[in-house]
Structure formats: structure tokens, C-alpha cells
Design a protein around this motif. Sequence first.
Motif, PDB file in Angstrom:
ATOM      1  N   ALA A 233     -28.961 -14.264 -62.379  1.00 15.77           N
ATOM      2  CA  ALA A 233     -28.723 -13.181 -61.646  1.00 15.77           C
ATOM      3  C   ALA A 233     -29.946 -12.017 -61.543  1.00 15.77           C
ATOM      4  O   ALA A 233     -30.375 -11.727 -60.480  1.00 15.77           O
ATOM      5  N   ASP A 234     -30.690 -11.885 -62.513  1.00 22.77           N
ATOM      6  CA  ASP A 234     -31.938 -11.205 -62.566  1.00 22.77           C
ATOM      7  C   ASP A 234     -32.985 -11.699 -61.738  1.00 22.77           C
ATOM      8  O   ASP A 234     -33.837 -10.793 -61.424  1.00 22.77           O
ATOM      9  N   GLY A 235     -33.144 -13.255 -61.888  1.00 26.81           N
ATOM     10  CA  GLY A 235     -34.064 -13.863 -61.004  1.00 26.81           C
ATOM     11  C   GLY A 235     -33.899 -13.817 -59.566  1.00 26.81           C
ATOM     12  O   GLY A 235     -35.082 -14.224 -58.846  1.00 26.81           O
ATOM     13  N   CYS A 236     -32.646 -13.170 -59.240  1.00 24.88           N
ATOM     14  CA  CYS A 236     -32.629 -13.273 -57.581  1.00 24.88           C
ATOM     15  C   CYS A 236     -33.591 -12.446 -56.856  1.00 24.88           C
ATOM     16  O   CYS A 236     -33.952 -12.682 -55.730  1.00 24.88           O
ATOM     17  N   ALA A 237     -33.977 -11.195 -57.609  1.00 27.07           N
ATOM     18  CA  ALA A 237     -34.699 -10.332 -56.944  1.00 27.07           C
ATOM     19  C   ALA A 237     -36.002 -10.877 -56.213  1.00 27.07           C
ATOM     20  O   ALA A 237     -36.577 -10.434 -55.159  1.00 27.07           O
TER      21      ALA A 237
END
Length: 276
Positions: A233-237
Amino acid sequence: MRIDARELAFDVRVGGPPAGPPVLLLHGFPQHSGEWADVVPILHAAGLRTYALDQRGYSPGARPKPVGAYRLAELVGDAAAVLEALGIDAAHVVGHDWGAVVGWGLAAGHPSRVRTLTAVSVPHPAAMAHALTNDMSQRARSAYMGLFRRTGTAEAVLLALRATGLRRMLAGAGDADRVADYVEPMRAPGALTAALNWYRAMSRRDLAAVGPVSVPTTYVWSDRDVAIGRTAADGCAAQVTGDYRFVELAGVSHWIPDRAPTPLADAIVTRVRSRE
């Protein structure tokens, strides 16, 4: 409504003000366009026109047999072709689960077709591929895919005893009637195999090859999602070069459109209005 595209016939649920900004809704596994039932009334009240697509393998008229027919490029091609057949130059795209993967691919590969993207639960495919490679927790969360890729075995496990396996998997989506609404279409001959072929045609290389997304994007993730961990999820940005918003829903499971339709609809409307 039935839409003919790419020599296939797709079922589409259409609603909302005819002149409203178009929103293409893409469902996940093992659901169908009905998963948006509690979301679309809120979108319609906001003046949006919705097109909820039963995707390849889910529309009975769009169920090719070869596994290779379910590669990501084909799924993305379907979404673009359906928009073309509807006469829609560009839509606000919303996808949940596998529908999010298709939405990411459409926004990356056909940005002129996508005014905004709201991806739900599943992050950008490259972020997912990176997490699968580097995060032990995500590999454990995704272990179920090994079963899904086993032709014949997965069908037997999920459909045994009146589809008890599917019912258990969907238990968090809602009450027995809602679960049955998702399960019963999967019991039709060939339906579950077609849906599972999305997993069987998937490769980490195809996921990693999806490029960055330049359109305004909102990613909605829930912290009780058993399938998608925080690393992914955090790697999406890092995979979005355009305006980006991350919406985290506390205490909500993977089945966001079913369990949190109002905050999801609010996130969609906010994203759409950022471009209208």
C-alpha cells in the motif's frame, strides 16, 4: 445493457443522470458488477453517470477458454474497447481488487481514456510486484494464489459442498444473501474457471511492466485487508506522477465496496470533482 466489443459481449449496468460525468466501475474476484450496489446510489446523487462492467470471464458472452486470453493486456483492452463502444472518450475509472489492477493498467497505458482513477484495495501492479519480491508478509498474504493457479484443484476446493470454500472466502463481504449473490454465478459451468484464469494468466513480469500513472489518482486501502499489506500500500505513491491521494480506512476488511460504501463513494466523488 449488453455491449459488443472485441468479438465478445459484455454486460454493463448503467445508471445515474444521463448527462452526468461517466464513471466506469470495475469489479474484483469473485464478484461482479453488483458489488457496487451500495456505492452507485451515492454517486448518482452526486450527479454521476455509472457504467458497472461485468468483465471478461464474468459476462457469459465474454468467456474465452484459453488461459492466455486473460492476460492483463487483454483485460485492459476490454475496458478501453467498452468505453469506445459506449461512445465515451474518457471516463473516471474506479476499480476494486482485480478491477483495480485493470484500472491501473488502463490509466498507465491509455491515459487519454482516464480522467481520474480511484483504485480500491489493490495498489499499482509494480508496487505489488515489488512487495511480492521483497516483503515476506506480502508473500504470505498472497499464498492463496498458489491454489488459485492450480487448474481443476482450485475449482474442486472452492465449489465443493455447494461452494463452501467460496462462501467462506466471501463471508466478510456481508450477510448470507449478499454472499449467495456472488457465489451462485460462479457455480455456472465454466464461470469459476474463467474467473480463476485471471490468476493463471498473471505473471510478476506483467505486473512490474505497468508504467507510472500520470492521471489524478486516489488509492483507497483498508487496514484489515488480509490480502494486501502496508508495504504494498505504501509503495503505491511512488508509481503515480500525477496528483495523488491515499485514503486509509480503519477497521475495514478487503471488501470495501460492500462494507464501507459511503466513505468509498465520498473518496470517488472527491476525486472526480478534482477534475470537473
